[in-house]
Write a protein that holds these residues in place. Structure first.
Motif, PDB file in Angstrom:
ATOM      1  N   LEU B 213      66.338  42.537  90.108  1.00  0.00           N
ATOM      2  CA  LEU B 213      65.074  43.302  89.516  1.00  0.00           C
ATOM      3  C   LEU B 213      63.960  42.422  90.216  1.00  0.00           C
ATOM      4  O   LEU B 213      63.521  41.516  89.557  1.00  0.00           O
ATOM      5  CB  LEU B 213      65.116  43.011  87.696  1.00  0.00           C
ATOM      6  CG  LEU B 213      66.152  43.990  87.264  1.00  0.00           C
ATOM      7  CD1 LEU B 213      65.945  43.396  85.861  1.00  0.00           C
ATOM      8  CD2 LEU B 213      65.728  45.513  87.346  1.00  0.00           C
ATOM      9  N   PRO B 214      63.461  42.963  91.293  1.00  0.00           N
ATOM     10  CA  PRO B 214      62.280  41.910  91.749  1.00  0.00           C
ATOM     11  C   PRO B 214      61.088  42.447  91.142  1.00  0.00           C
ATOM     12  O   PRO B 214      60.910  43.449  90.747  1.00  0.00           O
ATOM     13  CB  PRO B 214      62.419  42.341  93.418  1.00  0.00           C
ATOM     14  CG  PRO B 214      62.952  43.774  93.535  1.00  0.00           C
ATOM     15  CD  PRO B 214      64.029  43.623  92.353  1.00  0.00           C
ATOM     16  N   ALA B 215      60.189  41.361  91.227  1.00  0.00           N
ATOM     17  CA  ALA B 215      58.700  41.615  90.700  1.00  0.00           C
ATOM     18  C   ALA B 215      57.964  40.604  91.828  1.00  0.00           C
ATOM     19  O   ALA B 215      58.476  39.440  92.257  1.00  0.00           O
ATOM     20  CB  ALA B 215      58.616  41.069  89.604  1.00  0.00           C
ATOM     21  N   SER B 216      56.687  40.994  92.016  1.00  0.00           N
ATOM     22  CA  SER B 216      56.035  40.215  92.939  1.00  0.00           C
ATOM     23  C   SER B 216      54.699  39.364  92.246  1.00  0.00           C
ATOM     24  O   SER B 216      54.314  40.031  91.202  1.00  0.00           O
ATOM     25  CB  SER B 216      55.624  40.858  94.092  1.00  0.00           C
ATOM     26  OG  SER B 216      54.486  41.660  93.927  1.00  0.00           O
ATOM     27  N   MET B 217      54.322  38.423  92.834  1.00  0.00           N
ATOM     28  CA  MET B 217      52.772  37.707  92.387  1.00  0.00           C
ATOM     29  C   MET B 217      51.821  37.789  93.547  1.00  0.00           C
ATOM     30  O   MET B 217      52.435  37.001  94.557  1.00  0.00           O
ATOM     31  CB  MET B 217      53.346  36.327  91.773  1.00  0.00           C
ATOM     32  CG  MET B 217      52.607  36.090  90.668  1.00  0.00           C
ATOM     33  SD  MET B 217      52.939  34.410  90.440  1.00  0.00           S
ATOM     34  CE  MET B 217      52.627  34.492  88.542  1.00  0.00           C
ATOM     35  N   ASN B 250      66.336  35.986  88.309  1.00  0.00           N
ATOM     36  CA  ASN B 250      66.932  34.661  88.154  1.00  0.00           C
ATOM     37  C   ASN B 250      66.159  33.701  88.872  1.00  0.00           C
ATOM     38  O   ASN B 250      66.411  32.408  88.859  1.00  0.00           O
ATOM     39  CB  ASN B 250      68.427  34.807  88.796  1.00  0.00           C
ATOM     40  CG  ASN B 250      69.172  35.391  88.079  1.00  0.00           C
ATOM     41  OD1 ASN B 250      69.210  35.778  86.806  1.00  0.00           O
ATOM     42  ND2 ASN B 250      70.030  36.482  88.838  1.00  0.00           N
ATOM     43  N   GLY B 251      64.934  33.950  89.342  1.00  0.00           N
ATOM     44  CA  GLY B 251      64.128  32.866  90.161  1.00  0.00           C
ATOM     45  C   GLY B 251      64.591  32.851  91.605  1.00  0.00           C
ATOM     46  O   GLY B 251      63.912  31.994  92.336  1.00  0.00           O
ATOM     47  N   GLY B 252      65.404  33.753  92.129  1.00  0.00           N
ATOM     48  CA  GLY B 252      65.950  33.635  93.379  1.00  0.00           C
ATOM     49  C   GLY B 252      64.703  34.501  94.247  1.00  0.00           C
ATOM     50  O   GLY B 252      64.041  35.239  93.661  1.00  0.00           O
ATOM     51  N   LEU B 253      64.267  33.629  95.465  1.00  0.00           N
ATOM     52  CA  LEU B 253      63.256  34.212  96.255  1.00  0.00           C
ATOM     53  C   LEU B 253      63.696  35.464  97.104  1.00  0.00           C
ATOM     54  O   LEU B 253      64.764  35.624  97.501  1.00  0.00           O
ATOM     55  CB  LEU B 253      63.054  33.026  97.204  1.00  0.00           C
ATOM     56  CG  LEU B 253      61.532  33.188  97.758  1.00  0.00           C
ATOM     57  CD1 LEU B 253      60.399  33.164  96.921  1.00  0.00           C
ATOM     58  CD2 LEU B 253      61.242  32.070  98.590  1.00  0.00           C
ATOM     59  N   VAL B 254      62.972  36.578  96.993  1.00  0.00           N
ATOM     60  CA  VAL B 254      63.405  37.867  97.513  1.00  0.00           C
ATOM     61  C   VAL B 254      62.626  37.869  98.779  1.00  0.00           C
ATOM     62  O   VAL B 254      62.967  38.293  99.777  1.00  0.00           O
ATOM     63  CB  VAL B 254      62.917  38.895  96.650  1.00  0.00           C
ATOM     64  CG1 VAL B 254      63.286  40.171  97.291  1.00  0.00           C
ATOM     65  CG2 VAL B 254      63.923  38.912  95.513  1.00  0.00           C
ATOM     66  N   SER B 255      61.103  37.599  98.670  1.00  0.00           N
ATOM     67  CA  SER B 255      60.325  37.924  99.841  1.00  0.00           C
ATOM     68  C   SER B 255      59.087  37.029  99.760  1.00  0.00           C
ATOM     69  O   SER B 255      58.429  36.788  98.692  1.00  0.00           O
ATOM     70  CB  SER B 255      60.095  39.400 100.263  1.00  0.00           C
ATOM     71  OG  SER B 255      58.663  39.619 100.764  1.00  0.00           O
ATOM     72  N   ALA B 275      56.349  28.058  93.946  1.00  0.00           N
ATOM     73  CA  ALA B 275      56.529  27.468  92.725  1.00  0.00           C
ATOM     74  C   ALA B 275      55.973  28.259  91.354  1.00  0.00           C
ATOM     75  O   ALA B 275      56.588  28.406  90.481  1.00  0.00           O
ATOM     76  CB  ALA B 275      56.061  25.973  92.739  1.00  0.00           C
ATOM     77  N   SER B 276      54.792  28.779  91.449  1.00  0.00           N
ATOM     78  CA  SER B 276      54.188  29.594  90.722  1.00  0.00           C
ATOM     79  C   SER B 276      54.993  30.923  90.301  1.00  0.00           C
ATOM     80  O   SER B 276      54.993  31.136  89.068  1.00  0.00           O
ATOM     81  CB  SER B 276      52.741  29.786  91.008  1.00  0.00           C
ATOM     82  OG  SER B 276      51.666  29.529  90.154  1.00  0.00           O
ATOM     83  N   ALA B 277      55.274  31.536  91.346  1.00  0.00           N
ATOM     84  CA  ALA B 277      56.065  32.584  91.046  1.00  0.00           C
ATOM     85  C   ALA B 277      57.263  32.410  90.439  1.00  0.00           C
ATOM     86  O   ALA B 277      57.932  33.179  89.559  1.00  0.00           O
ATOM     87  CB  ALA B 277      56.164  33.311  92.106  1.00  0.00           C
ATOM     88  N   PRO B 280      59.146  29.635  84.896  1.00  0.00           N
ATOM     89  CA  PRO B 280      59.769  30.266  84.017  1.00  0.00           C
ATOM     90  C   PRO B 280      59.152  31.182  82.903  1.00  0.00           C
ATOM     91  O   PRO B 280      59.849  32.280  82.545  1.00  0.00           O
ATOM     92  CB  PRO B 280      60.439  28.995  82.962  1.00  0.00           C
ATOM     93  CG  PRO B 280      60.035  27.682  83.667  1.00  0.00           C
ATOM     94  CD  PRO B 280      59.240  28.105  84.814  1.00  0.00           C
ATOM     95  N   LEU B 281      57.918  31.052  82.765  1.00  0.00           N
ATOM     96  CA  LEU B 281      57.194  31.649  81.924  1.00  0.00           C
ATOM     97  C   LEU B 281      57.154  33.116  82.576  1.00  0.00           C
ATOM     98  O   LEU B 281      57.197  34.150  81.732  1.00  0.00           O
ATOM     99  CB  LEU B 281      55.663  31.253  81.611  1.00  0.00           C
ATOM    100  CG  LEU B 281      55.521  30.380  80.433  1.00  0.00           C
ATOM    101  CD1 LEU B 281      54.024  29.873  80.239  1.00  0.00           C
ATOM    102  CD2 LEU B 281      56.078  31.130  79.134  1.00  0.00           C
ATOM    103  N   PHE B 282      56.703  33.387  83.635  1.00  0.00           N
ATOM    104  CA  PHE B 282      56.535  34.451  84.362  1.00  0.00           C
ATOM    105  C   PHE B 282      58.000  35.202  84.346  1.00  0.00           C
ATOM    106  O   PHE B 282      58.063  36.659  84.137  1.00  0.00           O
ATOM    107  CB  PHE B 282      56.138  34.332  85.744  1.00  0.00           C
ATOM    108  CG  PHE B 282      56.147  35.572  86.633  1.00  0.00           C
ATOM    109  CD1 PHE B 282      56.840  35.682  87.825  1.00  0.00           C
ATOM    110  CD2 PHE B 282      55.197  36.500  86.339  1.00  0.00           C
ATOM    111  CE1 PHE B 282      56.753  36.832  88.624  1.00  0.00           C
ATOM    112  CE2 PHE B 282      55.184  37.736  87.130  1.00  0.00           C
ATOM    113  CZ  PHE B 282      55.584  37.760  88.321  1.00  0.00           C
TER     114      PHE B 282
END
Lengths: 260, 293
Positions: B213-217, B250-255, B275-277, B280-282
């Motif tokens: 489930l990716p999400a972006s910031m 899971n905090g893994g980087l997608v892009s 690091a911001s993205a 853990p809160l996000f």
């Protein structure tokens, strides 16, 4: 059917793809004419939810929802006309777009004739009500996006109501609010506000747009097989209903104005 | 400065008519100076902190004609996404893979800067980036879309339409697409070898297999000094660098996408943004939002 348009401006899928074929249904609604309408009476319209001002970027906007028809409308204008030809009266430009997921079969994002004909009907319904003589050299752009489609009659009717509410929200001077109602003849009965299924079973359909405040009619669109008496009956039924719809729209605009 | 401070602190109280007109005229004529006045007080024109997101609301499954749908409101930015499933023959070199076709449309309805017509450059670029993320992340394993090896596979058309564009359409659209995919239920399909046709059942519908489930910031850098999160349509043209970081649950980087120099106060900010993205809160908010649906 197969959609084999390679559009270089979009991400494309495979050359050809087909909508899923379902196993034959036990009941085939096209051939069995039900005696009475399912869920409501012959002259009940579906409840209307109308909210103005949802699109903050536009000068005026409205979102209308009637069970399975969901339409968003935005008005941009009056803004400067692109053409150099001087026009004493303003121009009213209506554009309709069906979202690809709005119909049972996926629509390609390319605009086709159906979009255009819905836009023309809505333009004809609205044009007499807007005071375009006060807006020389200007254009009023009305953009309508159909998010969920439950029959063309419903789209045109709800679309013109949303467009009129959006124009009012934008503060454009008008002679009155335009509201529309659709009717279909099933056997001997006249059913108001037909869904897609009901309209398909009908022998003929009619959409009437008017300004109840002035008691005038702005547009009538009839399709299918109707005798002149049936046509007049449909028109009278629609006109009566338009008064109720007008109250709903006026109330929604008033609520919105009081909140902001 | 006093006028700017008054505007910044009076989000609830109403200004006299004259002042409101002066403020909006100043905003129109000198947007950069207007923005700088707010940043000097560590605020943004809509009253948010520099690292504050707008309120997100998500609504799934409201469109009955689509196999899966989602409506996302990120502040005023509104994106509707619908998934339609069709059946096609697979490619010859990958006979077990289905297709996932995402597209974002930025029509004229959503903003005065878009004119009616074919997709603008912005829409094309965003569609392409979304395609990269959804394919690279492997949100839906394409092998799960196979009906009959080499003969029939599902094609998922994920179409997103922006209804109101107030900046940061990318984050909103990615959220809408992933939510719509999670909401999608496909009919059970059986391939008939004799006729070569696939028939689907009206009764059984199965959810899609979703693996990530990716999400972006999205971030922007203004004037080489301030980093702002989730820019609005007023702030976007003033930012010289925009960064988008997409992470999974899971905090893994997608892009990671960066447009511009990426330097604020003399330091490279890319690692800070990543690091911001991954904060853990996000991620908690992400997972929380997903579980509700």
């Amino acid at each position: 059917m197969a959609q084999s348009n390679f559009d270089r401006r979009r991400i494309n899928g495979p050359d050809e793809s087909f909508p899923p074929l379902f196993e034959a249904d036990e009941e085939d609604p096209v051939h069995n004419l039900p005696r009475t309408r399912r869920g409501r009476s012959a002259d009940d319209i579906r409840p209307i939810f109308l909210k103005a001002g949802l699109i903050s970027q536009a000068n005026g906007s409205a979102y209308i929802e009637t069970e399975r028809t969901k339409i968003a409308c935005a008005v941009y204008g009056p803004r400067q006309s692109k053409t150099t030809v001087y026009s004493e009266n303003g121009r009213l430009n209506v554009e309709v777009k069906f979202a690809p997921f709005s119909c049972t079969r996926r629509r390609a994002p390319i605009r086709d004739a159906e979009d255009r004909s819905v836009a023309v009907q809505i333009h004809q319904a609205l044009w007499p009500s807007v005071r375009l003589e006060l807006l020389p050299k200007s254009t009023l752009d009305i953009f309508i996006t159909i998010i969920e489609n439950d029959g063309i009659e419903g789209c045109i009717a709800s679309g013109s109501v949303a467009a009129s509410a959006a124009l009012a929200d934008a503060g454009i001077e008008m002679l009155g609010l335009v509201v529309s109602c659709a009717a279909s003849t099933i056997g001997k009965e006249i059913w108001l506000d037909p869904t897609e299924e009901e309209a398909r079973m009908a022998s003929g359909s009619l959409i009437l747009s008017g300004m109840p405040a002035l008691g005038t009619i702005t547009n009538v669109w009839q399709s299918g097989r109707l005798t002149p008496e049936e046509t007049i009956q449909c028109m009278e039924a629609c006109q009566g209903r338009c008064l109720d719809i007008h109250t709903v729209v006026a109330q929604a605009l008033l609520d919105n104005a009081q909140v902001t | 400065m006093a006028a700017a401070a008054a505007i910044a602190s009076s989000s609830a109280t109403t200004l006299p008519e004259g002042d409101t007109l002066k403020a909006s005229t100043f905003q129109r004529l000198h947007p950069k100076a207007y923005f700088e006045r707010f940043l000097a007080e560590n605020l943004r024109p809509d009253g948010r902190d520099l690292d504050e997101w707008r309120a997100v609301s998500l609504n799934v499954g409201s469109i009955s004609t689509a196999d899966g749908s989602a409506l996302v409101r990120l502040g005023d930015t509104t994106v509707v996404c619908g998934v339609k499933a069709e059946i096609a023959e697979p490619e010859l070199d990958s006979p077990e893979d289905g297709f996932l076709v995402p597209n974002l449309d930025l029509p004229a309805i959503c903003s005065p800067k878009f004119k009616p017509g074919p997709p603008t450059e912005e829409a094309q670029v965003l569609s392409d980036r979304l395609n990269d993320i959804l394919v690279a992340a492997g949100v839906v394993p394409l092998s799960s879309l196979c009906i009959e090896r080499g003969r029939a596979v599902w094609v998922l058309y994920v179409d997103a339409t922006c209804i109101n564009y107030d900046g940061n359409a990318f984050d909103a659209t990615l959220l809408a697409m992933v939510a719509a995919l999670k909401n999608t239920r496909l009919p059970k399909a059986t391939f008939d070898e004799e006729t070569g046709r696939t028939t689907c059942s009206r009764k059984t519908r199965l959810p899609l297999q979703i693996s990530r489930l990716p999400a972006s910031m999205s971030f922007g850098i203004f004037d080489g000094t301030h980093i702002v999160v989730d820019p609005t349509s007023f702030e976007e043209p003033l930012l010289e660098t925009t960064l988008s970081v997409a992470v999974d649950e899971n905090g893994g980087l997608v892009s990671v996408t960066q447009l511009g120099l990426g330097i604020a106060r003399g330091q490279d900010v890319l690692m800070r943004c990543i690091a911001s993205a991954k904060d853990p809160l996000f991620l908690e908010c992400l997972v929380g939002a997903r579980k509700d649906r």
